[in-house]
Design an enzyme around this catalytic site. Structure first.
Site, PDB file in Angstrom:
ATOM      1  N   HIS A 128       0.848  -1.196   0.000  1.00  0.00           N
ATOM      2  CA  HIS A 128       0.000   0.000   0.000  1.00  0.00           C
ATOM      3  C   HIS A 128       0.882   1.244   0.000  1.00  0.00           C
ATOM      4  O   HIS A 128       1.943   1.265   0.627  1.00  0.00           O
ATOM      5  CB  HIS A 128      -0.901  -0.005   1.240  1.00  0.00           C
ATOM      6  CG  HIS A 128      -1.944   1.072   1.239  1.00  0.00           C
ATOM      7  ND1 HIS A 128      -1.652   2.370   1.601  1.00  0.00           N
ATOM      8  CD2 HIS A 128      -3.261   1.050   0.917  1.00  0.00           C
ATOM      9  CE1 HIS A 128      -2.748   3.096   1.503  1.00  0.00           C
ATOM     10  NE2 HIS A 128      -3.737   2.312   1.090  1.00  0.00           N
ATOM     11  N   GLU A 130       0.771   4.136   1.431  1.00  0.00           N
ATOM     12  CA  GLU A 130       1.124   4.699   2.731  1.00  0.00           C
ATOM     13  C   GLU A 130       2.180   3.852   3.426  1.00  0.00           C
ATOM     14  O   GLU A 130       3.139   4.378   4.011  1.00  0.00           O
ATOM     15  CB  GLU A 130      -0.106   4.817   3.634  1.00  0.00           C
ATOM     16  CG  GLU A 130       0.201   5.429   4.993  1.00  0.00           C
ATOM     17  CD  GLU A 130      -0.980   5.405   5.955  1.00  0.00           C
ATOM     18  OE1 GLU A 130      -0.746   5.262   7.171  1.00  0.00           O
ATOM     19  OE2 GLU A 130      -2.136   5.521   5.496  1.00  0.00           O
TER      20      GLU A 130
END
Length: 285
Positions: A128, A130
């Protein structure tokens, strides 16, 4: 049939800020590139691209120079900023303040673990954006796990410092904590730093009430939305007549058979205008 849009669904503050930065840059003229999808919602990305935003991959940054590149709310590792500077690229930094603060906490936690021979563990989705930005703060020297089933990736003979991707489930974080504590060797310290964004997690309880108060629930979110998967499953737990769609064209008339109330809700990456278009289509059906 009454159709209600959940007033607590839709963009979180970090996404609103990123999109506002993109729109402001586009209004000033010239090309604006975005490093990855500005938000995990295909329909909203298409809207911004129609205004001139160009989505690029990280490998594309290596061939750019003298242009503007927007860093989305998910944040980026330090290496991205270094490369941009080397290429003479102007960075429009729209990293969510909550994520930026977490990046600093990750670095501090890593330094603390380095002093005692411990390890940094991050609860988050593998790959992901982030999470990539978070582990990039420490040169990738962190263990990433998605659930309590993956805790065996941790070396339980060493101290552990656990943090979380901002959009993870609080309940999952607590289960992971228990799993680590039950396996940790005697004498090893365990620090659990709950870094979940409460602006996101606070929606869970409200969404349960919203889902149970309607006959049918239509959850609108992009296929790539990690937060969307978590919130949709909450709706499904409370109401088996919950359906996940990306846009209004996916609605099926048979979903609403015998329903007197329909609730429309979405992820932190779902724009209000998209939920409104879905609600209008339901009313037509």
């Amino acid at each position: 049939m009454k159709v209600t849009i959940d007033d607590k669904s839709g963009f979180c503050a970090g996404v609103v800020r990123a999109i506002s930065e993109a729109e402001r840059a586009l209004q000033s003229g010239g090309t604006v590139y975005c490093l990855g999808d500005i938000v995990h919602n295909r329909v909203e990305v298409q809207r911004l691209e129609s205004l001139g935003l160009q989505t690029i991959a990280h490998k594309d940054l290596e061939s750019l120079s003298g242009c503007r590149v927007l860093i989305r709310a998910h944040g980026e590792p330090p290496s991205t900023y270094t490369l941009a500077a080397e290429r003479g690229v102007e960075v429009i930094d729209a990293t969510c303040p909550v994520v930026a603060a977490l990046q600093r906490r990750v670095k501090r936690a890593y330094e603390q673990m380095q002093q005692c021979g411990g390890q940094l563990v991050i609860l988050g989705k593998h790959g992901h954006a982030e999470v990539v930005g978070l582990i990039g703060q420490v040169g990738g020297d962190a263990v990433v796990i998605e659930s309590e089933a993956e805790v065996n990736a941790i070396d339980f003979s060493r101290p552990v410092y656990l943090l979380s991707q901002t959009t993870q489930s609080v309940a999952l974080f607590e289960r992971v904590c228990r799993a680590i504590e039950s396996n940790l060797a005697a004498g090893c310290t365990f620090t659990a730093d709950d870094t979940i964004c409460r602006r996101v997690s606070s929606r869970e309880e409200h969404l349960r009430e919203f889902a149970s108060s309607n006959d049918v629930v239509i959850f609108v979110c992009g296929r790539k939305s990690s937060n969307g998967k978590v919130l949709y499953n909450i709706c499904l737990e409370e109401n088996p007549r919950s359906y996940n769609i990306e846009e209004a064209s996916e609605l099926l008339p048979e979903w609403f058979s015998g329903a007197e109330s329909v609730g429309v809700c979405g992820a932190t990456s779902t724009p209000l205008w998209l939920m409104e278009s879905v609600a209008k289509q339901i009313e037509k059906l």
